[in-house]
Design a protein around this motif. Structure first.
Motif, PDB file in Angstrom:
ATOM      1  N   ARG A 275      51.749 -24.457 -69.554  1.00 25.64           N
ATOM      2  CA  ARG A 275      50.562 -24.814 -68.782  1.00 25.64           C
ATOM      3  C   ARG A 275      49.969 -26.138 -69.268  1.00 25.64           C
ATOM      4  N   GLU A 276      49.929 -26.310 -70.587  1.00 31.34           N
ATOM      5  CA  GLU A 276      49.378 -27.527 -71.173  1.00 31.34           C
ATOM      6  C   GLU A 276      50.175 -28.756 -70.733  1.00 31.34           C
ATOM      7  N   ARG A 277      51.476 -28.631 -70.747  1.00 33.73           N
ATOM      8  CA  ARG A 277      52.326 -29.736 -70.293  1.00 33.73           C
ATOM      9  C   ARG A 277      52.057 -30.066 -68.831  1.00 33.73           C
ATOM     10  N   ARG A 278      51.906 -29.017 -68.044  1.00 35.69           N
ATOM     11  CA  ARG A 278      51.690 -29.232 -66.616  1.00 35.69           C
ATOM     12  C   ARG A 278      50.332 -29.874 -66.341  1.00 35.69           C
ATOM     13  N   VAL A 279      49.348 -29.477 -67.138  1.00 37.96           N
ATOM     14  CA  VAL A 279      48.024 -30.084 -66.980  1.00 37.96           C
ATOM     15  C   VAL A 279      48.096 -31.580 -67.317  1.00 37.96           C
ATOM     16  N   LYS A 280      48.790 -31.906 -68.392  1.00 37.13           N
ATOM     17  CA  LYS A 280      48.963 -33.308 -68.777  1.00 37.13           C
ATOM     18  C   LYS A 280      49.673 -34.097 -67.693  1.00 37.13           C
ATOM     19  N   ARG A 281      50.689 -33.470 -67.134  1.00 36.93           N
ATOM     20  CA  ARG A 281      51.458 -34.096 -66.059  1.00 36.93           C
ATOM     21  C   ARG A 281      50.588 -34.392 -64.857  1.00 36.93           C
ATOM     22  N   ALA A 282      49.794 -33.386 -64.482  1.00 38.55           N
ATOM     23  CA  ALA A 282      48.916 -33.563 -63.320  1.00 38.55           C
ATOM     24  C   ALA A 282      47.914 -34.671 -63.583  1.00 38.55           C
ATOM     25  N   ALA A 283      47.416 -34.742 -64.837  1.00 40.13           N
ATOM     26  CA  ALA A 283      46.456 -35.796 -65.186  1.00 40.13           C
ATOM     27  C   ALA A 283      47.107 -37.171 -65.042  1.00 40.13           C
TER      28      ALA A 283
END
Ligand SMILES: Nc1nc2c(ncn2[C@@H]2O[C@H](COP(=O)(O)OP(=O)(O)OP(=O)(O)O)[C@@H](O)[C@H]2O)c(=O)[nH]1
Ligand SMILES: [Mg+2]
Length: 328
Positions: A275-283
């Motif tokens: 989830r953390e990786r995906r949040v970073k990606r979206a950012a």
């Protein structure tokens, strides 16, 4: 003038898995269509449903052959698979991608596989903005897994890592060796390493070199302030990227590679890393889109504003800081 398309009809058909609708939607992404936002809004609910795996490495290392073998194995397990071959180095669909098509012919008639070559022609945000959206189209089409192959070296590979849940960095004996890969900055993005062409002489040397480079890179990374500023990533250092040997052309080692990919996914889920990786990606994706808007506001029909301000700066009527604040 671009032709208006009926986006909801297209999305409905893509969600049913119609290959032509899927292809058309990816073309809208690639061309940076004015209707892209509408497409994005409609497919957003299907986001995050697929496992996104990036395959990256020097040209000719065997990415497409490996991708094809992975597709075959995943199909055997009943999964629906999307393949995105991205060529960030060329604005056109080049010869390398034609080669990919030939290699992918085994899957050409399989309705459970979507294969798409993608160039980022016209897309101002480049690969960073276009590829994640193309992945979402494939998710909307029901893909359980999306494999993203990048042709090219260096920065483009780092961008691929930014859009994958799991990044497989590929090497082969005698080509794109571990030292070169380290210099290009692609060792630190590897979650799983694959030494392909293990039928060739020097494969064990490549594995040894790689192992040494990876542990060296890890310890350097741990003391790096960027890593310590990011506590979650340092929890992530508990993952030791495995090295798998494959002979993709003979489908050897593919099950092991799949197994390591599965382990990485499990580990990410257990440590809340996914989830953390995906949040970073979206950012990063949002950032790219915002920057694009800013860039667009300074070019095209608004170009003269920038030009006028630049002329005033040159003649001393205006300072660049005030100019920037005004144009913002
Ligand atoms: N000997 C040997 N050859 C392989 C192996 N895997 C792939 N090849 C061959 O290596 C060549 C390049 O393979 P590709 O899969 O096209 O490599 P790629 O990394 O996708 O290449 P680009 O997309 O051009 O960067 C082809 O001729 C393959 O048949 C392998 O395990 N052993
Ligand atoms: Mg290829």
């Amino acid at each position: 003038v671009r032709r208006q398309v009926d986006v909801s009809d297209l999305v409905t058909r893509a969600r049913r898995g119609e290959p032509r609708a899927v292809a058309r939607l990816i073309t809208l992404v690639e061309d940076d269509s004015p209707q892209l936002q509408e497409v994005a809004t409609q497919i957003a609910p299907a986001s995050g449903t697929a496992q996104v795996v990036g395959l990256t490495g020097a040209p000719g290392v065997g990415k497409s052959t490996t991708t094809s073998a992975l597709v075959k194995a995943m199909r055997g397990a009943g999964k629906k698979v999307g393949v995105l071959a991205v060529d960030p180095s060329s604005p056109f669909t080049g010869g390398a991608l034609l080669g990919d098509r030939i290699r992918m012919q085994d899957h050409a008639t399989d309705p459970g596989v979507f294969i798409r070559s993608m160039a980022t022609r016209g897309h101002l945000g480049g690969l960073a903005a276009a590829a994640p959206q193309a992945v979402r189209v494939l998710e909307a089409a029901g893909c359980d897994v999306v494999l993203v192959e990048t042709v090219g070296v260096g920065q483009s590979e780092v961008e691929v890592a930014a859009l994958a849940d799991t990044t497989v960095v590929m090497l082969a004996p005698g080509m794109g060796d571990a030292v070169q890969a380290a210099k290009a900055g692609i060792l630190e993005i590897g979650d799983v390493f694959c030494v392909n062409k293990a039928d060739r002489e020097g494969a064990d040397t490549t594995v040894r070199e790689l192992r040494a480079m990876v542990s060296l890179g890890r310890s350097a990374h741990a003391s790096d302030h960027k890593a310590s500023a990011d506590r979650r990533e340092s929890a992530e250092s508990a993952w030791r990227p495995p090295i798998v040997k494959t002979v993709a052309s003979r489908e050897e080692g593919i099950d092991e590679l799949l197994e390591e990919m599965r382990k990485h996914r499990e580990w990410m889920a257990a440590h809340d890393v996914l989830r953390e990786r995906r949040v970073k990606r979206a950012a990063a994706e949002i950032e790219a889109l915002v920057l694009r808007t800013v860039r667009m506001s300074l070019s095209g029909p608004h170009g003269p504003r920038l030009r006028r301000a630049a002329e005033q700066v040159v003649s001393g009527e205006l300072d660049p800081y005030t100019a920037a604040a005004t144009l913002n």
